[in-house]
Design a protein around this motif. Structure first.
Motif, PDB file in Angstrom:
ATOM      1  N   THR A 146     -34.038  74.650 -11.298  1.00 11.66           N
ATOM      2  CA  THR A 146     -34.443  75.068 -12.633  1.00 11.66           C
ATOM      3  C   THR A 146     -35.807  74.481 -12.957  1.00 11.66           C
ATOM      4  N   SER A 147     -36.816  75.330 -13.010  1.00 16.06           N
ATOM      5  CA  SER A 147     -38.152  74.934 -13.422  1.00 16.06           C
ATOM      6  C   SER A 147     -38.312  75.322 -14.892  1.00 16.06           C
ATOM      7  N   SER A 148     -39.434  75.878 -15.288  1.00 11.78           N
ATOM      8  CA  SER A 148     -39.664  76.257 -16.682  1.00 11.78           C
ATOM      9  C   SER A 148     -40.918  77.105 -16.795  1.00 11.78           C
ATOM     10  N   PHE A 149     -40.958  77.954 -17.824  1.00  9.70           N
ATOM     11  CA  PHE A 149     -42.212  78.677 -18.108  1.00  9.70           C
ATOM     12  C   PHE A 149     -43.321  77.701 -18.452  1.00  9.70           C
ATOM     13  N   LEU A 150     -42.950  76.482 -18.843  1.00  9.65           N
ATOM     14  CA  LEU A 150     -43.940  75.469 -19.186  1.00  9.65           C
ATOM     15  C   LEU A 150     -44.592  74.843 -17.958  1.00  9.65           C
ATOM     16  N   SER A 151     -44.218  75.285 -16.762  1.00 14.14           N
ATOM     17  CA  SER A 151     -44.925  74.821 -15.568  1.00 14.14           C
ATOM     18  C   SER A 151     -46.333  75.404 -15.507  1.00 14.14           C
ATOM     19  N   THR A 152     -46.530  76.549 -16.156  1.00 14.89           N
ATOM     20  CA  THR A 152     -47.857  77.174 -16.198  1.00 14.89           C
ATOM     21  C   THR A 152     -48.372  77.333 -17.617  1.00 14.89           C
ATOM     22  N   ALA A 153     -47.599  76.850 -18.580  1.00  9.51           N
ATOM     23  CA  ALA A 153     -48.004  76.869 -19.984  1.00  9.51           C
ATOM     24  C   ALA A 153     -47.769  75.461 -20.537  1.00  9.51           C
ATOM     25  N   ALA A 154     -47.857  75.329 -21.832  1.00 15.53           N
ATOM     26  CA  ALA A 154     -47.615  74.023 -22.443  1.00 15.53           C
ATOM     27  C   ALA A 154     -47.511  74.183 -23.944  1.00 15.53           C
ATOM     28  N   THR A 155     -46.855  73.235 -24.558  1.00 14.00           N
ATOM     29  CA  THR A 155     -46.926  73.055 -26.001  1.00 14.00           C
ATOM     30  C   THR A 155     -47.265  71.593 -26.238  1.00 14.00           C
ATOM     31  N   ALA A 156     -47.729  71.270 -27.412  1.00  9.85           N
ATOM     32  CA  ALA A 156     -48.057  69.877 -27.708  1.00  9.85           C
ATOM     33  C   ALA A 156     -46.829  69.007 -27.486  1.00  9.85           C
ATOM     34  N   GLY A 157     -47.014  67.916 -26.787  1.00  5.56           N
ATOM     35  CA  GLY A 157     -45.913  66.996 -26.531  1.00  5.56           C
ATOM     36  C   GLY A 157     -45.213  67.199 -25.202  1.00  5.56           C
ATOM     37  N   THR A 158     -45.715  68.130 -24.367  1.00  9.11           N
ATOM     38  CA  THR A 158     -45.041  68.390 -23.085  1.00  9.11           C
ATOM     39  C   THR A 158     -45.878  67.945 -21.885  1.00  9.11           C
ATOM     40  N   SER A 159     -46.728  66.957 -22.062  1.00 15.57           N
ATOM     41  CA  SER A 159     -47.590  66.534 -20.949  1.00 15.57           C
ATOM     42  C   SER A 159     -46.765  66.105 -19.741  1.00 15.57           C
ATOM     43  N   ALA A 160     -45.700  65.340 -19.956  1.00 15.24           N
ATOM     44  CA  ALA A 160     -44.861  64.895 -18.839  1.00 15.24           C
ATOM     45  C   ALA A 160     -43.941  66.003 -18.353  1.00 15.24           C
TER      46      ALA A 160
ATOM     47  N   ASN B  41     -37.680  79.961 -13.471  1.00 12.49           N
ATOM     48  CA  ASN B  41     -38.487  79.427 -14.561  1.00 12.49           C
ATOM     49  C   ASN B  41     -38.026  80.063 -15.869  1.00 12.49           C
ATOM     50  N   PRO B  42     -37.059  79.448 -16.549  1.00 14.25           N
ATOM     51  CA  PRO B  42     -36.553  80.048 -17.789  1.00 14.25           C
ATOM     52  C   PRO B  42     -37.604  80.020 -18.891  1.00 14.25           C
ATOM     53  N   GLY B  43     -37.478  80.995 -19.794  1.00  9.43           N
ATOM     54  CA  GLY B  43     -38.232  80.951 -21.033  1.00  9.43           C
ATOM     55  C   GLY B  43     -37.468  80.118 -22.047  1.00  9.43           C
ATOM     56  N   VAL B  44     -37.366  80.590 -23.266  1.00 10.69           N
ATOM     57  CA  VAL B  44     -36.645  79.862 -24.305  1.00 10.69           C
ATOM     58  C   VAL B  44     -35.165  80.234 -24.207  1.00 10.69           C
ATOM     59  N   ILE B  45     -34.347  79.253 -23.844  1.00 16.27           N
ATOM     60  CA  ILE B  45     -32.920  79.480 -23.619  1.00 16.27           C
ATOM     61  C   ILE B  45     -32.111  78.715 -24.656  1.00 16.27           C
ATOM     62  N   ASP B  46     -31.126  79.369 -25.212  1.00 16.23           N
ATOM     63  CA  ASP B  46     -30.306  78.789 -26.280  1.00 16.23           C
ATOM     64  C   ASP B  46     -29.268  77.839 -25.688  1.00 16.23           C
ATOM     65  N   THR B  47     -29.688  76.630 -25.415  1.00 20.21           N
ATOM     66  CA  THR B  47     -28.831  75.587 -24.841  1.00 20.21           C
ATOM     67  C   THR B  47     -28.695  74.436 -25.821  1.00 20.21           C
ATOM     68  N   PRO B  48     -27.758  73.513 -25.582  1.00 20.57           N
ATOM     69  CA  PRO B  48     -27.668  72.333 -26.449  1.00 20.57           C
ATOM     70  C   PRO B  48     -28.978  71.549 -26.515  1.00 20.57           C
ATOM     71  N   MET B  49     -29.731  71.492 -25.406  1.00 21.25           N
ATOM     72  CA  MET B  49     -31.008  70.777 -25.406  1.00 21.25           C
ATOM     73  C   MET B  49     -32.004  71.476 -26.335  1.00 21.25           C
ATOM     74  N   PHE B  50     -32.032  72.810 -26.323  1.00 24.34           N
ATOM     75  CA  PHE B  50     -32.938  73.557 -27.200  1.00 24.34           C
ATOM     76  C   PHE B  50     -32.553  73.388 -28.662  1.00 24.34           C
ATOM     77  N   ARG B  51     -31.257  73.356 -28.961  1.00 20.07           N
ATOM     78  CA  ARG B  51     -30.805  73.303 -30.353  1.00 20.07           C
ATOM     79  C   ARG B  51     -31.184  72.004 -31.049  1.00 20.07           C
ATOM     80  N   LYS B  52     -31.563  70.998 -30.280  1.00 20.98           N
ATOM     81  CA  LYS B  52     -32.013  69.746 -30.886  1.00 20.98           C
ATOM     82  C   LYS B  52     -33.299  69.936 -31.679  1.00 20.98           C
ATOM     83  N   HIS B  53     -34.016  71.029 -31.412  1.00 14.19           N
ATOM     84  CA  HIS B  53     -35.272  71.287 -32.121  1.00 14.19           C
ATOM     85  C   HIS B  53     -35.038  71.855 -33.522  1.00 14.19           C
ATOM     86  N   GLY B  54     -33.785  72.251 -33.837  1.00  7.79           N
ATOM     87  CA  GLY B  54     -33.478  72.770 -35.167  1.00  7.79           C
ATOM     88  C   GLY B  54     -33.350  74.286 -35.192  1.00  7.79           C
ATOM     89  N   ASP B  55     -32.506  74.774 -36.072  1.00  4.93           N
ATOM     90  CA  ASP B  55     -32.234  76.211 -36.150  1.00  4.93           C
ATOM     91  C   ASP B  55     -33.403  77.019 -36.693  1.00  4.93           C
TER      92      ASP B  55
END
Length: 259
Positions: A148-162, A192-206
């Motif tokens: 499992t990689s991520s679309f963020l391997s070739t993109a980024a949002t603030a706070g995803t440097s690591a 490389n998933p995009g935005v997936i509705d997982t418990p980890m994603f839900r921590k960001h808020g509805d």
């Protein structure tokens, strides 16, 4: 649902799934079991793993829960050893374990947080692959590794440097491994998933769910099952000529590019 089917594609195979307690990993565990595979569920919380294992068994599947930390070499080696001792073989590996961290800007992120993200997301995949391959090589051809990689391997949002760095490293790593193991008939690919509705994603808020869904071509968030089904497919003979690839599964979220 893990009811037996006449056309199961992975009967007689054994698969290790890391990060298997919830989200994509749990969905993948059920999906692989539906296709007839014996499923080994790996994660750091044995109680959560066992719940998924019991659910699979209740639906006619075969499963085993093994607690372990994939970023530790001793644990990675032990997980593979216990799998082979229990089921007699290892055919497939789905390296799904991963963390995002707290999304802190680089000036606020601690070195410890950076190290943890790289250790689990990148080193953990390297370790599990390293110790799984000798058992796969004994089986001959028709073995596959999926990560499992991520679309963020070739993109980024603030706070995803690591996080972005860990996934970009993963995309690069599999190309070398594909060349090393291809002659033995072993394939390795990334999802490389995009935005997936997982418990980890839900921590960001509805409140971010609807705006993000609206940006996808399919106008919805991905589900764990969307990724799980691709992981299964990549381990079947239907994907026999695919290796060294990072496959974007995002419902068209990244088509317009940065915005």
């Amino acid at each position: 649902m893990n009811e037996p089917k006449d056309n199961v594609r992975l009967a007689g195979k054994t698969v290790i799934i890391t990060g298997a307690g919830t989200g994509i990993g749990a969905a993948a565990a059920h999906a692989f079991a539906r296709e007839g595979a014996s499923v080994v569920l790996v994660g750091r919380r044995h109680d959560v793993l066992e719940q998924t294992a019991v659910s699979i068994k209740a639906k006619g599947g075969t499963s085993l829960a093994i607690a372990g930390d994939v970023s530790r070499a001793d644990d990675a080696r032990r997980i593979v050893l216990e799998t082979v001792q229990h089921f007699g073989r290892l055919d497939h590996l789905f390296n799904n374990a991963g963390i995002q961290g707290n999304g802190a800007p680089i000036v606020e992120m601690t070195e410890e947080a950076f190290d943890e993200i790289i250790a689990i997301n990148l080193k953990g995949v390297w370790l599990m692959t390293k110790y799984a391959l000798p058992s796969m090589l004994k089986n001959g051809t028709d073995c596959a590794i999926v990560n499992t990689s991520s679309f963020l391997s070739t993109a980024a949002t603030a706070g995803t440097s690591a996080y972005s760095a860990s996934k970009a490293g993963l995309d690069a790593m599999i190309r070398a491994i594909a060349l090393e193991v291809g002659p033995a008939g072993i394939r390795i690919n990334n999802i490389n998933p995009g935005v997936i509705d997982t418990p980890m994603f839900r921590k960001h808020g509805d409140e971010i769910r609807a705006p993000l869904a609206a940006k996808a071509a399919l106008k919805r968030l991905g589900t764990p099952e969307d990724i799980a089904d691709v992981a299964v497919w990549l381990c079947t003979d239907e994907a026999r000529f695919i290796t060294g690839q990072s496959i974007l599964v995002d419902g068209g979220f990244t088509i317009p590019g940065p915005r």
